[in-house]
Design an enzyme around this catalytic site. Sequence first.
Site, short mmCIF file in Angstrom:
data_model
loop_
_atom_site.label_atom_id
_atom_site.label_comp_id
_atom_site.label_asym_id
_atom_site.label_seq_id
_atom_site.Cartn_x
_atom_site.Cartn_y
_atom_site.Cartn_z
N ASP A 260 0.86 -1.17 0.00
CA ASP A 260 0.00 0.00 0.00
C ASP A 260 0.91 1.23 0.00
O ASP A 260 2.12 1.11 0.22
CB ASP A 260 -0.88 -0.05 1.25
CG ASP A 260 -1.77 1.17 1.40
OD1 ASP A 260 -2.39 1.57 0.40
OD2 ASP A 260 -1.83 1.72 2.51
N ASP B 160 -0.06 5.20 1.07
CA ASP B 160 -0.25 6.11 2.20
C ASP B 160 -0.33 5.33 3.50
O ASP B 160 -1.13 4.40 3.64
CB ASP B 160 -1.54 6.91 2.03
CG ASP B 160 -1.53 7.77 0.78
OD1 ASP B 160 -1.39 8.98 0.91
OD2 ASP B 160 -1.67 7.21 -0.33
N ASP C 225 -1.76 -0.83 5.87
CA ASP C 225 -2.10 -0.36 7.21
C ASP C 225 -3.61 -0.27 7.45
O ASP C 225 -4.03 0.33 8.44
CB ASP C 225 -1.46 1.00 7.47
CG ASP C 225 -2.08 2.11 6.62
OD1 ASP C 225 -2.30 1.87 5.41
OD2 ASP C 225 -2.33 3.20 7.15
#
Length: 220
Positions: A9, A11, A168
């Site tokens: 991922d 960000d 996250d």
Amino acid sequence: MTIQGVLFDLDGTLLDTALDLGAAANHALRRYGYPALSEAHAYQHSSHGSRGLLRAALGEQFERTDYEPLKDALLSAYLSALCVHTQPYDGVQELLQRLEQRQLPWGIVTNKPGWLTDPLLAQLPLFSQSRINISGDTFEVSKPHPKPLLAAAEALAVDPGAILYVGDAERDMQAAQAAGMRACVALWGYLRPEDQPMAWPGDWFCTSPYELVTMLGLND
């Protein structure tokens, strides 16, 4: 099966973008007369895009607010200042360098739209070795749907079962599970107080990119 490729991922996983996203959100909020988003809320909600940031700022008022003008103002402000405070997390450079040294292919699968992802990555030479960058609008579906991850696996020419996906957010773990990949929760990322990451369908739970280097056996 040994890990033969890694997908990330963006960000909250590779990049700390919260200050720039928060500044863009506050530009939009001020423009329409709303109170600013706190820095703490920016860090907690940046993984959830413009909607998540504005919802955090407006609270219960969000459902009664005309979202589209605020979103457009936020995204316009963000595009004009994509990489002012944004930087890779501590340890990301070493992690990517060690993947390259071991000739383990890696790439990025994000829900960030391509018209923001591509110019942002262009300003960060560290990510020039990424084999594949898939954005939230590359396909008609985005995470938690597995299609973007499976397309990335095909681009890496690695069986999905031999890929580790690092993210996250719970949707990252759900997408990895649906794609048949192993999954690592980036506990250093943008977690909200209500999140329960240890209950997400992850295989590994790492507190820093340095820990991930160790977990992948890249220290030698």
